[in-house]
Design a protein around this motif. Sequence first.
Motif, PDB file in Angstrom:
ATOM      1  N   TYR A 274       0.835  -1.203   0.000  1.00 11.99           N
ATOM      2  CA  TYR A 274       0.000   0.000   0.000  1.00 11.99           C
ATOM      3  C   TYR A 274       0.873   1.257   0.000  1.00 11.99           C
ATOM      4  N   ASN A 275       1.960   1.224   0.773  1.00  7.90           N
ATOM      5  CA  ASN A 275       2.875   2.366   0.799  1.00  7.90           C
ATOM      6  C   ASN A 275       3.544   2.563  -0.559  1.00  7.90           C
ATOM      7  N   ILE A 276       3.941   1.462  -1.194  1.00 10.47           N
ATOM      8  CA  ILE A 276       4.555   1.559  -2.525  1.00 10.47           C
ATOM      9  C   ILE A 276       3.560   2.132  -3.526  1.00 10.47           C
ATOM     10  N   ALA A 277       2.301   1.730  -3.422  1.00  8.09           N
ATOM     11  CA  ALA A 277       1.273   2.240  -4.339  1.00  8.09           C
ATOM     12  C   ALA A 277       1.128   3.749  -4.188  1.00  8.09           C
ATOM     13  N   ARG A 278       1.111   4.214  -2.958  1.00 10.06           N
ATOM     14  CA  ARG A 278       1.005   5.667  -2.735  1.00 10.06           C
ATOM     15  C   ARG A 278       2.201   6.395  -3.351  1.00 10.06           C
ATOM     16  N   MET A 279       3.389   5.861  -3.099  1.00  9.97           N
ATOM     17  CA  MET A 279       4.590   6.473  -3.678  1.00  9.97           C
ATOM     18  C   MET A 279       4.534   6.464  -5.204  1.00  9.97           C
ATOM     19  N   ASN A 280       4.134   5.330  -5.753  1.00  9.09           N
ATOM     20  CA  ASN A 280       4.135   5.157  -7.202  1.00  9.09           C
ATOM     21  C   ASN A 280       3.219   6.164  -7.887  1.00  9.09           C
ATOM     22  N   LEU A 281       2.031   6.345  -7.361  1.00  6.98           N
ATOM     23  CA  LEU A 281       1.101   7.300  -7.965  1.00  6.98           C
ATOM     24  C   LEU A 281       1.632   8.727  -7.862  1.00  6.98           C
ATOM     25  N   ILE A 282       2.155   9.081  -6.701  1.00 10.64           N
ATOM     26  CA  ILE A 282       2.661  10.441  -6.518  1.00 10.64           C
ATOM     27  C   ILE A 282       3.880  10.688  -7.402  1.00 10.64           C
ATOM     28  N   MET A 283       4.744   9.655  -7.548  1.00  7.23           N
ATOM     29  CA  MET A 283       5.931   9.789  -8.400  1.00  7.23           C
ATOM     30  C   MET A 283       5.544   9.953  -9.868  1.00  7.23           C
ATOM     31  N   HIS A 284       4.336   9.526 -10.221  1.00  9.71           N
ATOM     32  CA  HIS A 284       3.829   9.728 -11.579  1.00  9.71           C
ATOM     33  C   HIS A 284       2.972  10.986 -11.652  1.00  9.71           C
ATOM     34  N   ASN A 285       3.206  11.873 -10.694  1.00 11.21           N
ATOM     35  CA  ASN A 285       2.587  13.206 -10.677  1.00 11.21           C
ATOM     36  C   ASN A 285       1.066  13.182 -10.546  1.00 11.21           C
ATOM     37  N   VAL A 286       0.540  12.168  -9.863  1.00  9.84           N
ATOM     38  CA  VAL A 286      -0.878  12.180  -9.507  1.00  9.84           C
ATOM     39  C   VAL A 286      -1.032  13.077  -8.286  1.00  9.84           C
ATOM     40  N   ALA A 287      -1.850  14.106  -8.391  1.00  6.40           N
ATOM     41  CA  ALA A 287      -2.053  15.034  -7.274  1.00  6.40           C
ATOM     42  C   ALA A 287      -2.749  14.326  -6.119  1.00  6.40           C
ATOM     43  N   TYR A 288      -2.410  14.718  -4.900  1.00  9.86           N
ATOM     44  CA  TYR A 288      -3.020  14.052  -3.748  1.00  9.86           C
ATOM     45  C   TYR A 288      -4.529  14.200  -3.740  1.00  9.86           C
ATOM     46  N   GLN A 289      -5.029  15.268  -4.350  1.00 12.47           N
ATOM     47  CA  GLN A 289      -6.480  15.458  -4.408  1.00 12.47           C
ATOM     48  C   GLN A 289      -7.168  14.403  -5.277  1.00 12.47           C
ATOM     49  N   ASP A 290      -6.415  13.797  -6.191  1.00 10.11           N
ATOM     50  CA  ASP A 290      -6.988  12.818  -7.125  1.00 10.11           C
ATOM     51  C   ASP A 290      -6.696  11.379  -6.717  1.00 10.11           C
ATOM     52  N   MET A 291      -6.048  11.187  -5.589  1.00 11.85           N
ATOM     53  CA  MET A 291      -5.600   9.863  -5.167  1.00 11.85           C
ATOM     54  C   MET A 291      -6.356   9.442  -3.913  1.00 11.85           C
ATOM     55  N   HIS A 292      -7.042   8.306  -3.994  1.00 13.80           N
ATOM     56  CA  HIS A 292      -7.842   7.828  -2.868  1.00 13.80           C
ATOM     57  C   HIS A 292      -7.539   6.341  -2.663  1.00 13.80           C
ATOM     58  N   LEU A 293      -6.528   6.063  -1.850  1.00 12.24           N
ATOM     59  CA  LEU A 293      -6.115   4.688  -1.598  1.00 12.24           C
ATOM     60  C   LEU A 293      -6.423   4.314  -0.153  1.00 12.24           C
ATOM     61  N   SER A 294      -6.778   3.061   0.035  1.00 13.16           N
ATOM     62  CA  SER A 294      -7.145   2.572   1.364  1.00 13.16           C
ATOM     63  C   SER A 294      -6.362   1.302   1.666  1.00 13.16           C
ATOM     64  N   ASN A 295      -5.868   1.199   2.904  1.00 10.42           N
ATOM     65  CA  ASN A 295      -5.150   0.011   3.364  1.00 10.42           C
ATOM     66  C   ASN A 295      -6.158  -0.884   4.083  1.00 10.42           C
TER      67      ASN A 295
END
Length: 539
Positions: A274-295
């Motif tokens: 889950y932590n890698i997924a969060r990093m991966n999306l942000i590293m691909h310039n996905v804004a935090y406002q557009d990212m909704h991940l749940s552990n």
Amino acid sequence: MTTEEIENNLWSMANNLRGTMVAGEYKNYILAFMFYRFLSFKEEDYLISQKLVSVKENEAFPVAFDRAVREEGRGNFDTGWADFEDDLVSGLGYAIKPEYMWEKIIQETDDSVITPETYQSMFDNFNSAAAKNNNASADFQGIFNDVNLGSASLGTTTAERAKSVSSIVKLVDSTDYIGENGRDVLGEIYEYLIKQFAASAGRKGGEFYTPHEVSLLIARIVTYGKKVESDSFSVFDPTCGSGSLLLTVGACLEGSDKIGAVKYYGQELNTGTYNIARMNLIMHNVAYQDMHLSNANTLGRDWPDGPDEYGIDHPRMFDAVVENPPYSQKWTADETYLKDPRYKEYGVLAPKSKADLAFLLDGLYHLDKQKGVMGIVLPHGVLFRGAAEATIRKALVEKNYIDTIIGLPANLFYGASIPTIVMILKKDQKADRNILFIDASKDFGKEKSKNVLRQEDIDKIFNAYIDRKDIEKYAHLATMEEIAKNDYNLNIPRYVDSTEEEPEIDLDEVLQKIQKDDEEIDMLQKEIDDQLKILGVIK
């Protein structure tokens, strides 16, 4: 350097540095520090673009940043930092102090004055700041928790651990993240490392990474005919792993690079993944406002919107649902799930020993009826197994939810050599009541010990999906009546005969060859006998 050269160089050096440390643990360090570097430079760009920090000639950014903070606080760093932190957390979702900026960390690393405690303080400070933004805290809080700076794998003494961590930091810093034509390839390199660690992890690799070629096939299908217009496009992966499948869907949509264009939703049970997924999306310039991940456990806990104040469930619906769940996973299949809105209309539950259809029904429940498309990777068994799975399968067919079934080659996935399928599902938008079967199991290339889908293989599958016509030995559009006659068994060979006919044998030709062989044997035997007579062995 080309992107491939950069990737290979980084992977080679990383392998040399990790020594005896297992790849799965080493992954946590190198990916985390690469991510931290990215966040630090992103903050630096933000502060300069917003004219909050001005850098003098030959002045290091952390020095200029520290000066700006103190000026803001009229000489008091803490007072000035409070204002800077609020601004950064509001704009970026996180804040990094001047003393923990990447350039400062590198300077201390080069001077050999840094300690594991400094790294720990760096991460603690990051967590503390991220917690101050309710909207962003779920995206950043605890994201570095898998970096165990006290691990014996780094060394048995403080000095050894500091040396090990510093070597990783220097490797991350020494890598060139600019590829051909000045293009930023940081996101591609990050994805490459995830893939390489998946390959090194054996069976566990499949738990967090879907091969890009499979992701691309699914993404092209679920985004076909779609474009981001006035409304944003939403995609959900209930078993998102490292987030690669989500990102590939976004990459297939025109205009997806704009903030708000694509909303990414995902759930992942394993906290490290889950932590890698969060990093991966942000590293691909996905804004935090557009990212909704749940552990969370997807089967145990549905997407966490929850019921309203009256206890009525209003499920969130998505334009695309994509997933590659663990194959034949065990689950509780508790009878209380028969009241769960995801499963209750089917009357039975997927068996305890095989949760494949439980994952399918969970994702299908959240698929938008008018425009949603779902793509899920499953083992072949879901197509023909009996008992409860047969009941669910029949219901899916009769509800006209199954659109296409694609048979993939074996040995595509990490940790699983079995052949798999991709099932495409829709709800109330199919033009007919037919199901398209595609047998693509024989079209693939080789990459070391793995099979891979080549671009021509993906194109062939995609074009067959679009055309929706019979193709000899490759695709068949089966009617509902045909499927019912097969007792709702959806095993692909029942609908697509891909076997190659054996060529007819010419018996006369075979006999002539045998006769010729016999004559040659007689001739050779005579030559051998003549030689043996000369030698006096025989008379």
